[in-house]
Design an enzyme around this catalytic site. Structure first.
Site, PDB file in Angstrom:
ATOM      1  N   GLY A   1      -5.560  45.672 -75.019  1.00 58.96           N
ATOM      2  CA  GLY A   1      -5.144  44.385 -75.473  1.00 58.96           C
ATOM      3  C   GLY A   1      -5.876  43.518 -74.508  1.00 58.96           C
ATOM      4  O   GLY A   1      -5.808  43.508 -72.972  1.00 58.96           O
ATOM      5  N   HIS A   2      -7.009  43.035 -74.859  1.00 60.89           N
ATOM      6  CA  HIS A   2      -7.606  41.865 -73.864  1.00 60.89           C
ATOM      7  C   HIS A   2      -7.307  40.532 -74.214  1.00 60.89           C
ATOM      8  O   HIS A   2      -7.365  40.205 -75.501  1.00 60.89           O
ATOM      9  CB  HIS A   2      -9.180  42.088 -74.300  1.00 60.89           C
ATOM     10  CG  HIS A   2      -9.892  43.342 -73.656  1.00 60.89           C
ATOM     11  ND1 HIS A   2     -11.106  43.767 -74.140  1.00 60.89           N
ATOM     12  CD2 HIS A   2      -9.290  44.286 -72.637  1.00 60.89           C
ATOM     13  CE1 HIS A   2     -11.198  45.034 -73.495  1.00 60.89           C
ATOM     14  NE2 HIS A   2     -10.262  45.246 -72.819  1.00 60.89           N
TER      15      HIS A   2
ATOM     16  N   ASP B   1      -5.829  46.968 -67.621  1.00 58.56           N
ATOM     17  CA  ASP B   1      -5.193  45.777 -67.290  1.00 58.56           C
ATOM     18  C   ASP B   1      -5.873  45.108 -66.052  1.00 58.56           C
ATOM     19  O   ASP B   1      -5.300  44.366 -65.382  1.00 58.56           O
ATOM     20  CB  ASP B   1      -3.719  45.398 -67.519  1.00 58.56           C
ATOM     21  CG  ASP B   1      -3.035  46.377 -68.482  1.00 58.56           C
ATOM     22  OD1 ASP B   1      -3.552  46.088 -69.730  1.00 58.56           O
ATOM     23  OD2 ASP B   1      -2.051  47.016 -68.290  1.00 58.56           O
TER      24      ASP B   1
ATOM     25  N   ARG C   1      -9.513  69.135 -85.123  1.00 61.07           N
ATOM     26  CA  ARG C   1     -10.341  69.221 -86.277  1.00 61.07           C
ATOM     27  C   ARG C   1      -9.759  69.186 -87.367  1.00 61.07           C
ATOM     28  O   ARG C   1     -10.046  69.658 -88.678  1.00 61.07           O
ATOM     29  CB  ARG C   1     -11.208  70.330 -86.256  1.00 61.07           C
ATOM     30  CG  ARG C   1     -12.346  70.500 -84.978  1.00 61.07           C
ATOM     31  CD  ARG C   1     -12.808  71.764 -84.876  1.00 61.07           C
ATOM     32  NE  ARG C   1     -11.687  72.506 -84.380  1.00 61.07           N
ATOM     33  CZ  ARG C   1     -11.704  74.006 -84.100  1.00 61.07           C
ATOM     34  NH1 ARG C   1     -12.961  74.485 -84.071  1.00 61.07           N
ATOM     35  NH2 ARG C   1     -10.708  74.790 -83.535  1.00 61.07           N
TER      36      ARG C   1
ATOM     37  N   LYS D   1     -10.313  42.967 -67.860  1.00 60.34           N
ATOM     38  CA  LYS D   1     -11.665  43.226 -68.222  1.00 60.34           C
ATOM     39  C   LYS D   1     -12.219  42.279 -69.250  1.00 60.34           C
ATOM     40  O   LYS D   1     -13.246  41.929 -69.578  1.00 60.34           O
ATOM     41  CB  LYS D   1     -11.585  44.770 -68.725  1.00 60.34           C
ATOM     42  CG  LYS D   1     -11.598  45.840 -67.715  1.00 60.34           C
ATOM     43  CD  LYS D   1     -11.603  47.186 -68.332  1.00 60.34           C
ATOM     44  CE  LYS D   1     -10.558  47.610 -69.286  1.00 60.34           C
ATOM     45  NZ  LYS D   1      -9.256  47.409 -68.542  1.00 60.34           N
TER      46      LYS D   1
ATOM     47  N   GLN E   1      -8.568  50.379 -71.158  1.00 60.85           N
ATOM     48  CA  GLN E   1      -7.661  51.000 -70.229  1.00 60.85           C
ATOM     49  C   GLN E   1      -8.395  51.180 -68.921  1.00 60.85           C
ATOM     50  O   GLN E   1      -9.394  50.394 -68.514  1.00 60.85           O
ATOM     51  CB  GLN E   1      -7.359  52.418 -70.910  1.00 60.85           C
ATOM     52  CG  GLN E   1      -6.414  52.316 -71.815  1.00 60.85           C
ATOM     53  CD  GLN E   1      -6.915  52.274 -73.461  1.00 60.85           C
ATOM     54  OE1 GLN E   1      -7.827  53.022 -73.515  1.00 60.85           O
ATOM     55  NE2 GLN E   1      -6.370  51.599 -74.233  1.00 60.85           N
TER      56      GLN E   1
HETATM   57  P1  IMP Z   1      -1.115  55.568 -75.144  1.00 59.42           P
HETATM   58  O1  IMP Z   1      -2.513  55.266 -74.828  1.00 59.42           O
HETATM   59  O2  IMP Z   1      -0.325  54.595 -76.042  1.00 59.42           O
HETATM   60  O3  IMP Z   1      -0.979  57.205 -75.499  1.00 59.42           O
HETATM   61  O4  IMP Z   1      -0.427  55.334 -73.719  1.00 59.42           O
HETATM   62  C1  IMP Z   1      -0.717  56.285 -72.449  1.00 59.42           C
HETATM   63  C2  IMP Z   1      -0.390  55.636 -71.350  1.00 59.42           C
HETATM   64  O5  IMP Z   1      -1.635  54.813 -71.134  1.00 59.42           O
HETATM   65  C3  IMP Z   1       0.639  54.778 -70.920  1.00 59.42           C
HETATM   66  O6  IMP Z   1       1.170  54.731 -69.648  1.00 59.42           O
HETATM   67  C4  IMP Z   1       0.106  53.404 -71.474  1.00 59.42           C
HETATM   68  O7  IMP Z   1       1.187  52.502 -70.697  1.00 59.42           O
HETATM   69  C5  IMP Z   1      -1.156  53.472 -70.720  1.00 59.42           C
HETATM   70  N1  IMP Z   1      -2.062  52.666 -71.509  1.00 59.42           N
HETATM   71  C6  IMP Z   1      -2.385  52.532 -72.678  1.00 59.42           C
HETATM   72  N2  IMP Z   1      -3.209  51.557 -73.316  1.00 59.42           N
HETATM   73  C7  IMP Z   1      -3.068  50.735 -71.985  1.00 59.42           C
HETATM   74  C8  IMP Z   1      -3.800  49.330 -71.764  1.00 59.42           C
HETATM   75  O8  IMP Z   1      -4.636  48.965 -72.382  1.00 59.42           O
HETATM   76  N3  IMP Z   1      -3.592  48.993 -70.354  1.00 59.42           N
HETATM   77  C9  IMP Z   1      -2.766  49.547 -69.559  1.00 59.42           C
HETATM   78  N4  IMP Z   1      -2.246  50.827 -69.721  1.00 59.42           N
HETATM   79  C10 IMP Z   1      -2.479  51.277 -70.984  1.00 59.42           C
END
Ligand code: IMP
Length: 431
Positions: free
Chosen positions: A40-41, A13, A144, A16, A224
């Protein structure tokens, strides 16, 4: 512009979407190489707000080719919805501007259920995932037993592959006490989505190499951030892919020798969503940003946790990604403050620590050591050039760069495309 990897240098977040949108103007191809629809952008063009989850932000620029690489996990139903939403906003999408790797793994409803129930099962030790099934989908890939987009295009093969998963998935869901999967309906919905996506699915590795041979330039847009990287992040409070620069190579099939530069995006402060260590977390700055209507998740609407800029963590992000230049976003979030804190080192059991510990338990024991710098107490949102920024804002940015050892290239002072200040024109001109 040369082949560029853009990564998040914090916990995701970092804004980007905006930086990517800006850089996209200077390249021919934009590639997503990891993550799924957990990302999410938000990109604001004029008064229109676009939300992108799986599709690279380049889709908003006519004439750019977007690629979803092999390293991404694709929920085809959600992807079709995203395409539909963008089309309803007037964005054209076809195989002319969007290609999807046939080797990308699929996310299924059972992955989402497992994600949800696994979180419930661990109670207070939960990760705080987005519940999009990302971890279980990558888990299947590594074990796999995953099913790929290429399989979906051959209905008989797809049905066979899915059949081979039924026994284990049904058993697991039963253990969790979850509602059983309606396999027939799932198969139907996925085949419909496959039909819709078919024309765009291809061997994207070969496509990208062909394009590079033609001299086309590529932007790899990271999803991320560094501290959510499965290897280098605050494990286990991470996502399930390599969010750091190397992930661009494996997730797209483009070798490291073809990457020319790495740009890191970071906020002028720090945020994180989900659980896990966050040394500079601060309730005061969280309250201030939330009261400004900022820092709510794009996908989940969750309040993000907020804190001061952490130079210890970000310095590590510079090293592990090989960041040459940084784009600092959300500078305007600090506009109201009298003084601003920057974390310059951690203290653990009385000793100074200058890089983040690998082990999350130790990370949690670190307390931040701050310096305080004066704020600027005036809006930066209208600034068009670096010189337009208040002196103290420039001093703040320069201090951040000095502490983390990277060059400042862009500054974001608002959500709109125009609210982007180019500091070093080399970033956009170099090739
Ligand atoms: P997952 O990717 O849904 O498995 O979540 C794992 C961790 O990554 C959690 O703490 C989420 O809040 C964080 N996370 C996943 N995608 C994002 C993102 O786009 N922005 C910020 N945190 C993220």
């Amino acid at each position: 512009m040369a082949n560029t990897v853009l990564v998040g240098a914090q916990w995701g977040d970092e804004g980007k979407g905006k930086v990517i949108d800006y850089l996209t103007d200077r390249v021919d191809v934009v590639v997503r190489s990891q993550g799924g629809n957990n990302a999410g952008h938000t990109v604001v063009v004029g008064d229109v707000k676009y939300i992108l989850r799986l599709i690279p932000s380049g889709i908003l620029r006519p004439g750019k080719l977007c690629v979803i690489g092999n390293g991404v996990v694709v929920d085809p139903i959600s992807l079709c919805e995203e395409i539909g939403e963008l089309k309803s906003q007037g964005v054209e999408i076809s195989k002319e501007n969007l290609l999807i790797s046939e080797a990308a793994h699929l996310v299924f409803p059972y992955h989402k259920l497992i994600d949800e129930y696994r979180e419930l099962a661990v109670g207070p030790n939960k990760i705080g995932t987005t519940k999009r099934g990302i971890g279980p989908a990558y888990g299947d890939k590594i074990a796999r037993v995953g099913i790929r987009l290429g399989d979906l295009l051959v209905p008989d093969r797809f049905k066979d592959r899915l059949d081979s998963r039924r026994q284990e998935v049904d058993w697991l869901l039963q253990q969790y006490g979850a509602k059983p999967i309606d396999w027939r309906e799932l198969t139907r919905q996925y085949l419909v989505a496959g039909e819709q996506l078919k024309e765009m699915v291809t061997n994207t590795v070969l496509e990208l190499h062909g394009l590079m041979q033609e001299g086309k330039e590529i932007l790899f847009e990271g999803a991320q951030g560094t501290f959510l990287d499965i290897d280098h992040g605050t494990y286990p409070y991470v996502t399930s892919s390599n969010t750091t620069a190397g992930g661009a190579c494996t997730g797209a099939g483009v070798p490291p020798t073809r990457i020319d530069r790495v740009v890191g995006a970071m906020k002028a402060y720090t945020t994180r969503v989900g659980e896990g260590p966050f040394p500079t977390e601060d309730q005061g700055i969280s309250d201030m940003l939330h009261a400004m209507g900022r820092e709510f998740g794009v996908n989940t609407g969750r309040e993000r946790r907020c804190g001061w800029f952490d130079a210890v963590a970000t310095r590590f992000a510079v090293i592990v990604n090989g960041i040459d230049e940084i784009a600092v976003t959300n500078l305007d979030g600090l506009d109201q403050l009298e003084t601003i804190k920057i974390c310059v080192e951690y203290k653990r059991e009385g000793k100074g620590v200058v890089s983040p510990p690998t082990c999350v338990q130790e990370f949690g024991r670190c307390t931040p050591v701050y310096i305080e710098v004066p704020g600027w107490k005036e809006p930066t949102t209208g600034a068009k050039t670096y010189e337009d920024l208040p002196k103290n804002a420039r001093l703040y940015l320069e201090k951040v760069c000095e502490l983390i050892g990277a060059k400042l290239s862009l500054v974001g002072v608002g959500q709109k495309r125009e609210q982007t200040i180019v500091v070093t024109p080399e970033l956009v001109a170099a090739s």
